[in-house]
Design a protein around this motif. Sequence first.
Motif, PDB file in Angstrom:
ATOM      1  N   CYS A 224       0.739  -1.055   0.000  1.00 61.95           N
ATOM      2  CA  CYS A 224      -0.131  -0.051   0.143  1.00 61.95           C
ATOM      3  C   CYS A 224       0.751   1.207  -0.011  1.00 61.95           C
ATOM      4  O   CYS A 224       1.738   1.216   0.644  1.00 61.95           O
ATOM      5  CB  CYS A 224      -0.885  -0.088   1.213  1.00 61.95           C
ATOM      6  SG  CYS A 224      -1.826   1.400   1.231  1.00 61.95           S
TER       7      CYS A 224
ATOM      8  N   GLY B  46      -0.720   4.307   0.036  1.00 63.07           N
ATOM      9  CA  GLY B  46      -1.786   5.226   0.366  1.00 63.07           C
ATOM     10  C   GLY B  46      -1.364   6.079   1.335  1.00 63.07           C
ATOM     11  O   GLY B  46      -0.170   6.306   1.900  1.00 63.07           O
TER      12      GLY B  46
ATOM     13  N   LEU C   1      -5.474   0.055   1.361  1.00 54.92           N
ATOM     14  CA  LEU C   1      -6.007  -1.277   1.407  1.00 54.92           C
ATOM     15  C   LEU C   1      -6.917  -1.182   2.689  1.00 54.92           C
ATOM     16  O   LEU C   1      -7.533  -2.386   2.543  1.00 54.92           O
ATOM     17  CB  LEU C   1      -4.721  -2.350   1.465  1.00 54.92           C
ATOM     18  CG  LEU C   1      -4.094  -2.614   0.209  1.00 54.92           C
ATOM     19  CD1 LEU C   1      -2.653  -3.273   0.687  1.00 54.92           C
ATOM     20  CD2 LEU C   1      -4.843  -3.402  -0.740  1.00 54.92           C
TER      21      LEU C   1
HETATM   22  S1  FES Z   1      -3.104   4.148   3.473  1.00 53.65           S
HETATM   23 FE1  FES Z   1      -2.256   2.035   3.606  1.00 53.65          FE
HETATM   24  S2  FES Z   1      -3.939   0.887   4.382  1.00 53.65           S
HETATM   25 FE2  FES Z   1      -4.849   2.936   4.228  1.00 53.65          FE
END
Ligand code: FES
Lengths: 168, 821
Positions: free
Chosen positions: A89, A91, A131
Motif C-alpha cells: 500500500c 496510500g 488497502l
Molecule cells: S493508506 Fe495504506 S492501508 Fe490505508
Amino acid sequence: MSNAPAEEIPAEEIDLTEANEIIDKYLTLPGNLMPVLQGIQDAYGFVPKPTIDLVAERLNVYPSQIYGVLTFYAQFHLKPRGKFIIRVCVGTACHVQGAERITETFFGRLGIGHAETTEDLRYTFEKVACLGACGMAPLAMVNDDTYGKMTVQKVDEIIETYNARPMK
Amino acid sequence: MVNLTIDGKQVAVEKDATIYDAAKACGIKIPILCHDKKLHPFGGCRMCLVEVEQMKGRLIPSCTTPVTEGMIVQTTTDEIVKARKLVLELLLLKHPIDCPVCDAAGDCDLQNLTYEYKVNMNRFVDEKFNHEIDYENPLIERDMNRCIHCGKCARICDEIVSYGAYTFINRGIEAKMGTEFDGPLNCEFCGSCVSVCPVGALNSRPFKFKARWWALQKTKSVCSYCGTGCQLTLGSKDGKVLTTIYDENQGFHNGQLCTRGRFGYQFVNSDKRLTAPLIRKNGKLQEATWEEALAEVTSRLSAGKSDPASVAALATPRLTNEELFLFEKLFRGTVGTDNIDHSAGFAHEALTKGAVASFGVAASPAEIADVQKSKLLLVVKSDAYETHPVIGFEINLGVKRKGIALRIVSDKKGKLTRLPGAKTTVHAPGSEVALFNALCKSVIDQGLAVEGVAGLDALKAAVADASAEKAGVTAEEIAALAKDFASAEKALIILPIGQGYPGHNAALANAAANLAILTGQVGKEGAGLLIMGEKNNSQGAVDMGIYPKGTGLNAAAILDGCANGNVKTLFVAGENPVVSYPNRKKVEKALENVEFMVVSDLFLTETAAMADVVLPACSFAEKSGTFTSLGRRVQNVRKAIPAVGLAKSDFEILNAISQALGGAGYNNQGEVFTEIAATVPAYKGLTQACLKDEGAVYPVALSAKLVPVAAKAAAPAAGKLALVTGSALYHCGTMSRFGEGPMYVCPDAYAELNVADAAALKIGEGDQVTVTSGTGAVQVAVKVGKRVPQGVVFSPYHFGEGSVNTITDGSEVTYVTVAKK
Ligand code: FES
Ligand code: SF4
Ligand code: SF4
Ligand code: SF4
Ligand code: FES
C-alpha cells in the motif's frame, strides 16, 4: 449477434479447452461477455490473446471491443501474473509510515518493478492505494494474507516464506 | 410532423428528427464534431449545445435531442457561444497545434471551429499527448495525439463497415482510440474512418504532403471499379489525381466508398501507364506516332469490311456508354461483323439471356435502393460483399439498423455470414441452380406459390425431381428458407455476376428469377432480383449491345476463331483475356495465332504485350461520358485531369477509326449521348445535362415469366478438391492491380483451404502450393481458414502471376489437386 457453436480453433501454445467450456456455459445468456472474460481470467490467471480471439469468434464480438473492455476494468490482466501477488500500500497513512522503503526493498529483492512479474512467474508486484487497514500501516499483502507494520526485515521473511511454497 | 421554433423561425419536421436535423432543414448551422448523418447519434463532444425554452437552465446537445411539439430553440446565445468556446479550449488543451504540417488543415473541423469561435488563447494549460504514431501500413496513418475522441471512426467501422477495428481503450486520462492490443491498424482499409475523422488524427498516407485542401480542384465523377456506381469527388492538382474527397451528401451511399474507390485511384497516375502508341516491328513493340498506328489499324479494318466474319472485337465494360455505343456502331455497323462481346461472354449472360427470358428486359428488375427497402435479403455467394463492397455496406446497414432478415446461399462463408441473425446455407460448389430449383419445389410443395403465374406447369414439371440433397444441403434448410422467402413481406435476391463466377450465368439468373416470380416477390419495391454486374459499366455494355447477336461469335468462339484462322483481325478495347478469360494457355495460343491484334488500354497488360498495335487509352479521370450502374442508374463521369502523355480516350480512338472507314463522326462524346438517348429505348429522353450529379434510373417494363432450367450436376472427382473462383476482397477485374489500395490489402494470388484439408495435406498458412487441374497448374500461396468448407479451394482470378485461369476452363467447378511445392 448470433453465437457460433464450438468449433476447433488452432491453439497458439495455450490449451483452449477450458476457455471453450467457459464460453459454452454462457453462450446463450445475454450479457455474457463479462462473465466469460472473468471465467477465463480465473482459469488462466490472466486473459491470454488466443482466448480473446476465441471469445470474439464465438460470441461474435469484435476483438477490439473485448480489448476495450479488458483495458477499462482494472480487474483484468492481459499478461501472465505471478502465483503470488504482492501488493504494497502506498496510500497516505502507509506513505507517511515509510511505504516507499518497503516497495524499494521488494524491488531490489525481486528484481521487478511495479506491475511486473518475475520470469519464473512466482511473483507479481503491485503498488496500490489504500488497502483499508490504515491502523496497521505500512501494509503489504500477498494474495489474501495481510502483513501489517512492515519493516525491511519482514520483507525478507515474506520472500523466504513464499519462496518455500510449491508452485503447483 | 412536429412544429417548433428555432431562432425565431417556424419549422416543421418528421417526428424522429433531432433538433440538429430540424435546424439543418431550415438552414441554421449548428456546429458539430462527433455527429455524422450516417451514424447513430453519440452526443460526446458537446459542440452542438443549444438552449430550449422549455428546458431552461441547462444547455442540451442538439444532435441527440429529439424534437417535440412547440419547442422553442435558441442556437446562438452568449451563453451557448461561451460553452462552445470552453469545449474548444478543452479540446485544444491536449491537442497539438500541428496545422502547418497536418494534412487535414483546411478540412479540419477543429481548426475551422477554432477560427469561427475565435479561440485565440487558452485559459488552461496541460501537457500535450505523447502517443506513438502508427505508420505501419501504407494507407492510413494514425496520429492519436490529434484525436478528439469523437468516436466516429469506431462507429463507422462498426455500424457501416462491420469490421470493428477500433474501440476506446484504457480509462480516464489514458483513454484513447485504439485497436486490439493497441497494435497497428490491420483491417480492410476501406478508409471510411479517415473520411469521417473530423481532425487530422486519421490520414490517407498516399495523400500525405501532396497538396493543401484548398488548392485541390474538385471534380464529381463515378468510381471506375465495380458495378455499384459509387459517386466520388476526385481531388486533383497539376494534372494528377491526388486523392478522393469525402462528401456525405454524395450518392445513395452518402459518400461511403470501399478501398478501391478510396485508395485505388492511383492507377490513373501510375508510372506504368502507356503514354505513346506502340507498333510491333521486327517482333518487338516500338513507339510510334498516332498517325502510323491509326493508319495501320484502319487499313486492316477496311480490308476486313469485305470479309466481316474475319473481324472480331472485344470491349471492356469499363468504357463509357458513349464509347461502347461507338464501338458497337463501328464494328456491327461500319465493319459489318457481329463478332463482338465483352467479359468472356458468360459474365453478362445472366442479363442478356437470363433476365431477358425471365423479365423481358436485359436489366435487373430491382435497383440498389431496394436493398434497404426490403424485409428479407437472399444473397447468393457470401462474397457479394467483396465484389460490391458498398452494397455490402447497404446490406450491413439494412440488417443492423432496420432488422432486415438476411439469408445467404453460398459455397463458402464470408463476412455477411456474421451479421446479426444471418443464416447461411452452405451448398456444394456449382450447385446454385439445383439449390434454387429445390427452393422452388419446396415453395410449390408448401403451397406458397402465387396463383396463375405464367409458366407454372412447366416449372412444376421441371423441378419435380429437384431435391435439397442435390445441392448438398438438408431438406429442412431448404424448406425453412423457402418458407422465409415466400412469406416475407418483401424479399430481394442479390446475385453477383462476373468473370470470376463462371456458374453465374443465364441459367442461374433464370433459376433465381423463378423463385422471385413464383413467390410474388417481384414488381414491387424492396423485392425482385438484383443482378450485380462486375464492372463499373457492365450494365451499360449490355444496354449498348456489346454482345453477339444472331450468328455472331461470343468471346469464347472468337478466340476459337483466332486459333483456327477464321478470325484474322481482332480489336481489343481494354479487355485482358490472357488473365481474365478461362483457360489461359488456350487464350494465349489463340492470340498468338491471330493475324492482327490491336489493343487499346491504359497499361501494357499481358494481352496488350501480345498485340501488333497498342493504343494508349485514357482513364476515367481523363474523360467525360456516362456509366450505367447495376441498378440501372445512368451517371455522369467528368474529366478531372488532362490525358496522360499522348493517351487518347477510347471515344477519340474509335471516332477517328470510324471516320477513316467512312462511318459516322462526332464532335464530342455528348453528341453520341444524344444519339443514345434517341436510339436506345431505355435511355429515351435522357440528356447528359438532366443527369446532373445524381444521375437517373431508367425504368423497366417487366413481363415476368417462369423459365424452367435444368440443374447440371457437377460430379465430384474422387480425391480432388473443388476449386471455386471469385473476387478477392477489393480487387476488381485485372485493373485494380495498378491501384495502391487493393494491392496493399491483397497483393498476390492465393488459394484458400479449410483447416481440415490443409492439415490432411500437411499444408500450412503461407506455404507455396501447386494447384493442378486438367488444363494446367499454377503456383500460389495458401491461406488456411474456416471460411471455405472441407473439400473446397477458393482462389481469386485477378492476378497475372499465379493466374487461376491457367487451371480453369469456364465450367462451374474445376476439380484440382493441391500439393506443397
Ligand atoms: S493508506 Fe495504506 S492501508 Fe490505508
Ligand atoms: S479503414 Fe475501414 S475497416 Fe479499416 S478501420 Fe477504417 S473503417 Fe475500419
Ligand atoms: S481518430 Fe478521428 S474519428 Fe476517431 S475518435 Fe479520434 S478524432 Fe474521432
Ligand atoms: S469499387 Fe464499387 S463499391 Fe467500391 S467505391 Fe467503386 S463503385 Fe463503390
Ligand atoms: S455533435 Fe452533438 S454532441 Fe457532438
